[in-house]
Enzyme design. Structure first.
Site, PDB file in Angstrom:
ATOM      1  N   HIS A  24       0.794  -1.225   0.000  1.00 12.13           N
ATOM      2  CA  HIS A  24       0.000   0.000   0.000  1.00 12.13           C
ATOM      3  C   HIS A  24       0.832   1.284   0.000  1.00 12.13           C
ATOM      4  O   HIS A  24       0.291   2.363  -0.213  1.00 12.13           O
ATOM      5  CB  HIS A  24      -0.915   0.031   1.220  1.00 12.13           C
ATOM      6  CG  HIS A  24      -2.058  -0.913   1.122  1.00 12.13           C
ATOM      7  ND1 HIS A  24      -2.024  -2.172   1.654  1.00 12.13           N
ATOM      8  CD2 HIS A  24      -3.263  -0.776   0.522  1.00 12.13           C
ATOM      9  CE1 HIS A  24      -3.174  -2.777   1.403  1.00 12.13           C
ATOM     10  NE2 HIS A  24      -3.947  -1.955   0.709  1.00 12.13           N
ATOM     11  N   HIS A  52      -0.382  -4.103  -5.861  1.00  8.58           N
ATOM     12  CA  HIS A  52      -1.651  -4.037  -5.136  1.00  8.58           C
ATOM     13  C   HIS A  52      -2.757  -4.521  -6.075  1.00  8.58           C
ATOM     14  O   HIS A  52      -2.704  -4.264  -7.265  1.00  8.58           O
ATOM     15  CB  HIS A  52      -1.923  -2.588  -4.702  1.00  8.58           C
ATOM     16  CG  HIS A  52      -3.140  -2.448  -3.866  1.00  8.58           C
ATOM     17  ND1 HIS A  52      -4.408  -2.366  -4.400  1.00  8.58           N
ATOM     18  CD2 HIS A  52      -3.289  -2.395  -2.526  1.00  8.58           C
ATOM     19  CE1 HIS A  52      -5.272  -2.256  -3.416  1.00  8.58           C
ATOM     20  NE2 HIS A  52      -4.620  -2.273  -2.266  1.00  8.58           N
ATOM     21  N   HIS A  58     -11.422  -4.200  -4.802  1.00  8.67           N
ATOM     22  CA  HIS A  58     -10.232  -3.827  -4.034  1.00  8.67           C
ATOM     23  C   HIS A  58      -9.272  -3.069  -4.946  1.00  8.67           C
ATOM     24  O   HIS A  58      -8.692  -3.651  -5.867  1.00  8.67           O
ATOM     25  CB  HIS A  58      -9.566  -5.116  -3.503  1.00  8.67           C
ATOM     26  CG  HIS A  58      -8.428  -4.867  -2.573  1.00  8.67           C
ATOM     27  ND1 HIS A  58      -7.570  -5.867  -2.176  1.00  8.67           N
ATOM     28  CD2 HIS A  58      -7.987  -3.737  -1.946  1.00  8.67           C
ATOM     29  CE1 HIS A  58      -6.664  -5.382  -1.360  1.00  8.67           C
ATOM     30  NE2 HIS A  58      -6.886  -4.085  -1.204  1.00  8.67           N
ATOM     31  N   CYS A 122      -6.597   3.240  -0.273  1.00 11.93           N
ATOM     32  CA  CYS A 122      -7.154   1.970  -0.742  1.00 11.93           C
ATOM     33  C   CYS A 122      -8.617   1.939  -0.313  1.00 11.93           C
ATOM     34  O   CYS A 122      -8.943   2.366   0.798  1.00 11.93           O
ATOM     35  CB  CYS A 122      -6.380   0.801  -0.114  1.00 11.93           C
ATOM     36  SG  CYS A 122      -7.194  -0.793  -0.323  1.00 11.93           S
ATOM     37  N   HIS A 125      -8.468  -0.614   2.717  1.00 16.12           N
ATOM     38  CA  HIS A 125      -7.391  -0.633   3.707  1.00 16.12           C
ATOM     39  C   HIS A 125      -6.950   0.761   4.158  1.00 16.12           C
ATOM     40  O   HIS A 125      -5.878   0.908   4.748  1.00 16.12           O
ATOM     41  CB  HIS A 125      -6.186  -1.424   3.188  1.00 16.12           C
ATOM     42  CG  HIS A 125      -6.482  -2.879   2.994  1.00 16.12           C
ATOM     43  ND1 HIS A 125      -6.420  -3.491   1.766  1.00 16.12           N
ATOM     44  CD2 HIS A 125      -6.871  -3.814   3.878  1.00 16.12           C
ATOM     45  CE1 HIS A 125      -6.745  -4.767   1.910  1.00 16.12           C
ATOM     46  NE2 HIS A 125      -7.025  -4.996   3.169  1.00 16.12           N
TER      47      HIS A 125
END
Ligand code: FE2
Length: 136
Positions: A24, A52, A58, A122, A125
């Site tokens: 990330h 990623h 996602h 993200c 996240h």
């Protein structure tokens, strides 16, 4: 007009880590021969060492690049890029024809040394940051 008494600050939730270990972390790259007032390109990439995911469920939503001059109490937002295609279509998630990757370029000029800070979000996240000094 009063001072906010909230004890919770955004900085308490912003994460950071070694980008070689954590997918990330936004990695900042720029030339090392910067001249005051001369334009140069700064790239910010998420997942440079460890990719990623880039799926409908996602993905990275945006990247910001900030600059804080040495000796200045303020930082300056240099730019923000959003990434808005992650495989969605009318057929459903991950069936679409387009993806945007979390890689941004900013052409900037600065007048002195300081610190570049990149932030990214993200969608599941949260916000991550990375900072690096810049010499002029
Ligand atoms: Fe993520």
């Amino acid at each position: 007009m009063g001072v906010c008494e909230c004890k919770s600050k955004l900085c308490e939730y912003v994460k950071t880590e070694d980008f070689k270990k954590e997918k990330h972390v936004p990695v900042i790259d720029f030339p090392h021969d910067i001249q005051a007032g001369e334009p140069f390109t700064v790239t910010v990439e998420v997942g440079k060492e460890i990719p990623h995911p880039n799926t409908t469920e996602h993905h990275i939503q945006w990247i910001e690049l900030h600059y804080k001059p040495d000796g200045d109490q303020y930082s300056y937002l240099l730019g923000r890029t959003s990434f808005d295609s992650h495989g969605a279509s009318v057929e459903g998630p991950n069936t679409g024809p387009a993806h945007t990757s979390p890689h941004a370029c900013f052409k900037v000029s600065i007048m002195g040394p300081g610190t570049f800070t990149a932030l990214e979000q993200c969608n599941i996240h949260g916000i991550w940051e990375y900072s690096t000094p810049v010499k002029v």
